[in-house]
Scaffold this motif. Structure first.
Motif, PDB file in Angstrom:
ATOM      1  N   GLN A 135      80.970  63.261  44.384  1.00  0.00           N
ATOM      2  CA  GLN A 135      81.218  63.352  45.913  1.00  0.00           C
ATOM      3  C   GLN A 135      81.729  65.070  45.748  1.00  0.00           C
ATOM      4  O   GLN A 135      81.875  65.596  44.872  1.00  0.00           O
ATOM      5  CB  GLN A 135      83.248  62.631  46.514  1.00  0.00           C
ATOM      6  N   MET A 136      80.890  65.341  46.558  1.00  0.00           N
ATOM      7  CA  MET A 136      81.104  67.186  46.676  1.00  0.00           C
ATOM      8  C   MET A 136      80.964  67.937  48.523  1.00  0.00           C
ATOM      9  O   MET A 136      80.567  66.729  49.410  1.00  0.00           O
ATOM     10  CB  MET A 136      79.523  67.726  46.069  1.00  0.00           C
ATOM     11  N   PRO A 144      82.985  74.492  55.718  1.00  0.00           N
ATOM     12  CA  PRO A 144      82.371  72.912  55.351  1.00  0.00           C
ATOM     13  C   PRO A 144      81.461  73.040  56.176  1.00  0.00           C
ATOM     14  O   PRO A 144      80.959  72.572  57.335  1.00  0.00           O
ATOM     15  CB  PRO A 144      83.710  71.936  55.659  1.00  0.00           C
ATOM     16  N   PHE A 145      80.391  72.542  55.309  1.00  0.00           N
ATOM     17  CA  PHE A 145      78.844  72.502  55.932  1.00  0.00           C
ATOM     18  C   PHE A 145      78.569  70.538  56.084  1.00  0.00           C
ATOM     19  O   PHE A 145      78.069  69.928  56.994  1.00  0.00           O
ATOM     20  CB  PHE A 145      77.918  72.956  55.395  1.00  0.00           C
ATOM     21  N   CYS A 146      78.666  70.203  54.683  1.00  0.00           N
ATOM     22  CA  CYS A 146      77.604  68.709  54.189  1.00  0.00           C
ATOM     23  C   CYS A 146      78.501  68.191  53.471  1.00  0.00           C
ATOM     24  O   CYS A 146      78.931  69.422  52.299  1.00  0.00           O
ATOM     25  CB  CYS A 146      76.688  68.882  54.366  1.00  0.00           C
ATOM     26  N   LEU A 147      79.178  67.048  53.689  1.00  0.00           N
ATOM     27  CA  LEU A 147      80.071  66.161  53.073  1.00  0.00           C
ATOM     28  C   LEU A 147      79.107  65.361  52.303  1.00  0.00           C
ATOM     29  O   LEU A 147      78.522  64.368  52.703  1.00  0.00           O
ATOM     30  CB  LEU A 147      80.881  65.922  53.632  1.00  0.00           C
ATOM     31  N   GLU A 148      79.410  65.427  50.901  1.00  0.00           N
ATOM     32  CA  GLU A 148      78.209  64.461  50.610  1.00  0.00           C
ATOM     33  C   GLU A 148      78.676  63.146  49.192  1.00  0.00           C
ATOM     34  O   GLU A 148      79.564  63.682  48.269  1.00  0.00           O
ATOM     35  CB  GLU A 148      76.774  65.415  49.068  1.00  0.00           C
ATOM     36  N   ARG A 149      78.049  62.156  49.464  1.00  0.00           N
ATOM     37  CA  ARG A 149      78.766  60.890  48.328  1.00  0.00           C
ATOM     38  C   ARG A 149      77.604  60.607  47.880  1.00  0.00           C
ATOM     39  O   ARG A 149      75.912  60.264  48.930  1.00  0.00           O
ATOM     40  CB  ARG A 149      79.513  60.061  49.255  1.00  0.00           C
ATOM     41  N   ARG A 150      77.335  60.319  46.751  1.00  0.00           N
ATOM     42  CA  ARG A 150      75.951  59.920  45.891  1.00  0.00           C
ATOM     43  C   ARG A 150      76.561  58.965  44.644  1.00  0.00           C
ATOM     44  O   ARG A 150      77.381  58.770  43.954  1.00  0.00           O
ATOM     45  CB  ARG A 150      75.555  61.211  45.097  1.00  0.00           C
ATOM     46  N   GLU A 210      75.265  61.280  60.231  1.00  0.00           N
ATOM     47  CA  GLU A 210      75.132  61.001  58.947  1.00  0.00           C
ATOM     48  C   GLU A 210      73.113  60.466  58.442  1.00  0.00           C
ATOM     49  O   GLU A 210      73.131  59.642  58.991  1.00  0.00           O
ATOM     50  CB  GLU A 210      75.526  59.886  58.136  1.00  0.00           C
ATOM     51  N   VAL A 211      73.181  60.453  57.113  1.00  0.00           N
ATOM     52  CA  VAL A 211      72.363  60.599  56.410  1.00  0.00           C
ATOM     53  C   VAL A 211      72.045  59.874  55.167  1.00  0.00           C
ATOM     54  O   VAL A 211      72.773  60.680  54.058  1.00  0.00           O
ATOM     55  CB  VAL A 211      70.993  61.620  56.220  1.00  0.00           C
ATOM     56  N   GLN A 227      74.489  61.681  53.508  1.00  0.00           N
ATOM     57  CA  GLN A 227      75.215  63.196  53.408  1.00  0.00           C
ATOM     58  C   GLN A 227      75.479  63.993  54.575  1.00  0.00           C
ATOM     59  O   GLN A 227      74.783  62.722  55.629  1.00  0.00           O
ATOM     60  CB  GLN A 227      74.361  63.633  53.179  1.00  0.00           C
ATOM     61  N   THR A 228      77.095  64.347  55.490  1.00  0.00           N
ATOM     62  CA  THR A 228      77.310  63.944  56.205  1.00  0.00           C
ATOM     63  C   THR A 228      77.921  64.856  56.834  1.00  0.00           C
ATOM     64  O   THR A 228      78.575  65.897  56.437  1.00  0.00           O
ATOM     65  CB  THR A 228      78.862  62.659  56.283  1.00  0.00           C
TER      66      THR A 228
END
Length: 251
Positions: A135-136, A144-150, A210-211, A227-228
């Protein structure tokens, strides 16, 4: 009929709208700048709260301002746009706005994929092998621009466990190490839950984009990433041309 009062109010509204718009366009009010509260602005500029509300509402409709319940009114970040059919780097998106990019790894763990991750990533439900979960947060300037969970498939990318991703983003590393052969994008609107609200500095329930992307290599899934973005900071575009005569009938 005496319309002098109406014209005066209209003139005040137009004058203040133009003034505030110019302050934004000239970067005297930079992206992320928080305005005074509506009542304070009205008092400062000698107008009624109703007039000030009309000014702020119009600039919000035009995309110059963002109004967040309980938080205030902010100058909007310029929107990035990325092609729907391409895999665009978040860093590239931010730098295209002329803003400084920053990246922070929030969490890294080795665990089993959740049922939701399996469903969204088209992973068999009987898949029991561990994945690397990350998570980043990506930032643009100070915001803040984008919260990414992978999640990353350890079986497909065995060397991934030797990388801590505190300096290099997983997207950059994967592009170098595992060329992808196929990808699928799912795009949807979501409302900020507790995690998103805290990570992106939003009010609970605020609209987000959300993508979700699933990539494959050699017939095996490599990574599934969500990516949100706050809905006011990103948009997706696509360009296309007609592929047959039937397409010319509706435009």
């Amino acid at each position: 009929m005496n319309t002098g009062g109406w014209k005066s109010l209209s003139s005040l509204h137009e004058t203040l709208t133009t003034k505030f718009r110019d302050l934004i366009l000239s970067n005297q009010w930079e992206p992320g700048y928080r305005l005074l509260f509506e009542t304070e602005l009205a008092e400062k500029h000698g107008v009624s709260r109703m007039t000030m509300n009309k000014v702020l509402s119009q600039l919000t409709r035009e995309g110059y301002l963002i109004r967040r319940r309980k938080l205030g009114t902010f100058v909007a970040q310029p929107r990035t746009q990325s092609p729907v059919m391409e895999i665009a780097s978040v860093k590239t998106q931010v730098e295209a706005l002329g803003l400084n990019y920053d990246y922070h790894l929030i969490d890294r763990e080795i665990r089993a994929a959740t049922s939701n991750e399996k469903l969204r990533g088209e992973i068999p439900m009987d898949h029991t092998a561990n994945v690397l979960a990350l998570q980043m947060l990506h930032s643009a300037g100070d915001s803040p621009f984008c919260l990414e969970r992978r999640i990353i498939n350890i079986d497909t990318v065995p060397g991934v466990l030797d990388v801590d991703f505190s300096e290099q983003t997983p997207s950059e590393w994967l592009r170098q190490e595992i060329p992808w052969k196929a990808a699928k994008h799912t795009i949807r609107a979501v409302n900020a839950d507790t995690v998103l609200a805290r990570g992106l500095g939003l009010a609970l329930g605020e609209a987000c984009l959300e993508v979700i992307r699933r990539t494959e290599s050699a017939g095996q899934w490599v990574t599934i990433v969500s990516q949100t973005y706050p809905s006011d900071r990103h948009q997706l575009v696509t360009h296309f041309t007609p592929t047959g005569e039937r397409n010319h009938d509706s435009m």
